[in-house]
Design an enzyme around this catalytic site. Structure first.
Site, PDB file in Angstrom:
ATOM      1  N   GLU A 170       0.807  -1.219   0.000  1.00 41.55           N
ATOM      2  CA  GLU A 170       0.000   0.000   0.000  1.00 41.55           C
ATOM      3  C   GLU A 170       0.841   1.270   0.000  1.00 41.55           C
ATOM      4  O   GLU A 170       0.791   2.056   0.964  1.00 41.55           O
ATOM      5  CB  GLU A 170      -0.963  -0.013   1.200  1.00 41.55           C
ATOM      6  CG  GLU A 170      -1.899  -1.204   1.187  1.00 41.55           C
ATOM      7  CD  GLU A 170      -2.915  -1.199   2.341  1.00 41.55           C
ATOM      8  OE1 GLU A 170      -2.868  -0.287   3.173  1.00 41.55           O
ATOM      9  OE2 GLU A 170      -3.756  -2.109   2.385  1.00 41.55           O
ATOM     10  N   GLU A 376      -4.955  -8.636   0.817  1.00 44.45           N
ATOM     11  CA  GLU A 376      -5.581  -8.265   2.094  1.00 44.45           C
ATOM     12  C   GLU A 376      -7.063  -8.067   1.864  1.00 44.45           C
ATOM     13  O   GLU A 376      -7.469  -7.429   0.889  1.00 44.45           O
ATOM     14  CB  GLU A 376      -5.061  -6.938   2.652  1.00 44.45           C
ATOM     15  CG  GLU A 376      -3.737  -7.008   3.334  1.00 44.45           C
ATOM     16  CD  GLU A 376      -3.330  -5.672   3.952  1.00 44.45           C
ATOM     17  OE1 GLU A 376      -4.222  -4.870   4.321  1.00 44.45           O
ATOM     18  OE2 GLU A 376      -2.119  -5.442   4.042  1.00 44.45           O
TER      19      GLU A 376
HETATM   20  O1  IFM Z   1      -3.976  -3.043   9.270  1.00 49.73           O
HETATM   21  C1  IFM Z   1      -3.952  -2.534   7.975  1.00 49.73           C
HETATM   22  C2  IFM Z   1      -2.777  -3.073   7.200  1.00 49.73           C
HETATM   23  O2  IFM Z   1      -1.581  -2.826   7.845  1.00 49.73           O
HETATM   24  C3  IFM Z   1      -2.716  -2.443   5.831  1.00 49.73           C
HETATM   25  N1  IFM Z   1      -3.978  -2.533   5.146  1.00 49.73           N
HETATM   26  C4  IFM Z   1      -5.173  -2.167   5.871  1.00 49.73           C
HETATM   27  C5  IFM Z   1      -5.208  -2.865   7.213  1.00 49.73           C
HETATM   28  C6  IFM Z   1      -6.488  -2.478   7.969  1.00 49.73           C
HETATM   29  O3  IFM Z   1      -6.534  -1.105   8.170  1.00 49.73           O
END
Ligand code: IFM
Length: 475
Positions: A170, A376
């Site tokens: 990200e 994710e």
């Molecule tokens: O916890 C975070 C992660 O580190 C990166 N993506 C989003 C998740 C939830 O906010």
């Protein structure tokens, strides 16, 4: 609303994984020669995180990794995505590696492999060595060069046993929450610096990819994990559509443009020209960034709803990226953000699996032939053990069911999705929100560090075992 179950099952080789990141779970921040990262500094600064929470202990995974791997094996996961802590491996962000740091990850990987779990390494999940931030951080070009050196070190050490590699997690958050709105480390609020940071993160990705490939066996794959936004306009009014296009450039095009196509969108350059002149993009940079990728990782939670700033709409305003007087969207003062209607998670994020399907189909069209992973996806809920010690989280089961159904639908529609990593394996340090938001499939009692799989973990284990989605119960 969960999508109806169809007869389509997941492909036999589909990866059923879970994801974590180093600072959110490891703890042991002063062990083995590790030095502070920007998140150590940020979280120890009063007022930066809820309750002053830090990752000092987190869920003590550094000492409990064997127990955590055993738990994953018990749940039948066949893949685990974790990140390497840069300051644990290369404390000053330059120079030789610390063997103790590398050894920790070698032991973790060996433990995973012994349990039949495929490791996927993310090299950078936001914990920049503080010394590199002191030298200017991501807005400085040198940080990208340092990242390539770090990538080579880790690739050399673990490339013989880890096949799946992810350069950055990200980068949007690193650039725009770290240097724009300041709700993430290092907490700077400098719009120009946030765009410089974005470019140097892109460069780091490209140089890091080349560095990895120069030291690793050819069978290994290199990807990046983007939190590409699914941007929707509140109406089809041209002004609202233009606002959505502007945010799409700032959330997506700024990264996938150079990474996948070797160019920044002209519309992005034009829209940000009052903020930056982009003169730090040197000759050859875009070629360096545009390395052929073996796969693309997509992180998805909720869609983004926008309008033109003056639009007459009743949708409540919110962009879901934390409270700050400073915008993470440089050059977009004329865009307003709104709460998407519908059920929400504990983060206030609307549950909308159609966004995940849309995202997977978008990249299927935009990067034909590139394998996709959901690196994710998950939800925070206010989970609590019942008097018998069980943690029932039917809302998370419904969330997972909905989103995995969307993945399955994308597969049917022709997307080459190879795996899904639930965020997160364990409850953990949710950045500026501290320990107040629980994303884990496994509940962690922070006082005792005891782990208890929630009912969603059992549900997910059954999906992984059978390759099909069990029904949602208990809501
Ligand atoms: O916890 C975070 C992660 O580190 C990166 N993506 C989003 C998740 C939830 O906010």
């Amino acid at each position: 609303m969960p999508e109806p179950v169809t007869s389509v099952t997941f492909p036999p080789a589909f990866l059923w994984g879970a994801a974590t990141s180093a600072y959110q779970i490891e703890g042991a921040v002063r062990e083995g020669g590790r030095t502070p990262s920007i998140w150590d500094t940020f979280s120890r600064t009063p007022g930066r995180t809820a309750g002053g929470d830090t990752g000092d202990i987190a869920v003590d995974h550094y000492h409990r990794y064997r127990e955590d791997v055993a738990l994953m094996a018990e749940l039948g996961l066949n893949a685990y995505r974790f990140s390497v802590s840069w300051p644990r491996v290369q404390p000053t962000g330059r120079g030789p590696a610390v063997q103790v740091g590398l050894d920790f990850y070698r032991r973790l990987v060996d433990e995973l492999l012994e349990h039949g779990i495929r490791p996927a390494i993310t090299l950078y999940h936001w914990d920049l060595p503080q010394e590199l931030e002191d030298a200017g951080g991501w807005p400085e070009r040198d940080t990208a060069l340092r990242f390539a050196e770090y990538a080579r070190i880790v690739g050399e050490a673990l490339g013989d046993r880890v096949e799946q590699w992810i350069t950055l997690n990200e980068p949007w958050c690193s650039a725009f929450l770290g240097y724009g709105s300041g709700v993430h480390a290092p907490g700077r609020t400098e719009p120009e610096a946030s765009l410089r940071a974005a470019h140097h993160l892109n460069l780091a990705h490209g140089l890091g990819t080349s560095a990895l490939r120069s030291v690793m066996p050819a069978r290994n794959t290199v990807a990046v994990s983007l939190n590409s936004a699914v941007v929707r306009a509140v109406s089809s009014d041209p002004a609202d559509l233009a606002a959505a296009a502007r945010i799409d450039d700032l959330a997506n095009g700024v990264f996938h443009g150079p990474m996948l196509h070797g160019t920044y969108p002209q519309t992005l350059l034009a829209a940000t020209s009052s903020v930056t002149d982009w003169s730090y993009v040197r000759d050859g940079d875009l070629r360096a960034v545009n390395q052929p990728l073996d796969a693309l990782g997509l992180n998805y939670y909720t869609p983004t709803l926008v309008s033109a700033a003056g639009a007459d709409t009743t949708a409540p305003r919110a962009d879901g990226h934390g409270a700050s007087a400073h915008s993470p969207w440089p050059g977009a003062a004329d865009v307003a953000f709104h709460q998407t209607p519908g059920e929400r998670t504990e983060m206030g994020w609307t549950v909308d699996p159609t966004g995940l399907h849309e995202l997977l189909m978008r990249y299927t069209r935009q990067a034909p032939g590139l394998p996709l992973y959901v690196t994710e996806n998950g939800a925070a809920y206010d989970d609590k053990p019942d008097p018998d010690g069980h943690v029932h989280d039917p809302d998370r089961i419904a969330y997972l069911h909905g989103h995995l159904s969307a993945v399955r639908r994308a597969l049917t529609d022709g997307a080459d999705v190879r795996g899904y990593y639930l965020w997160s394996l364990l409850d953990n340090f949710e950045w500026a929100y501290g320990y107040g938001k629980r994303f884990g499939a496994v509940y962690v009692d922070y006082a005792t560090q005891e782990r208890t799989p929630k009912s969603s973990a059992r549900w997910y284990a059954e999906a992984a075992r059978s390759g099909a989605l069990p029904p949602v119960t208990g809501r």
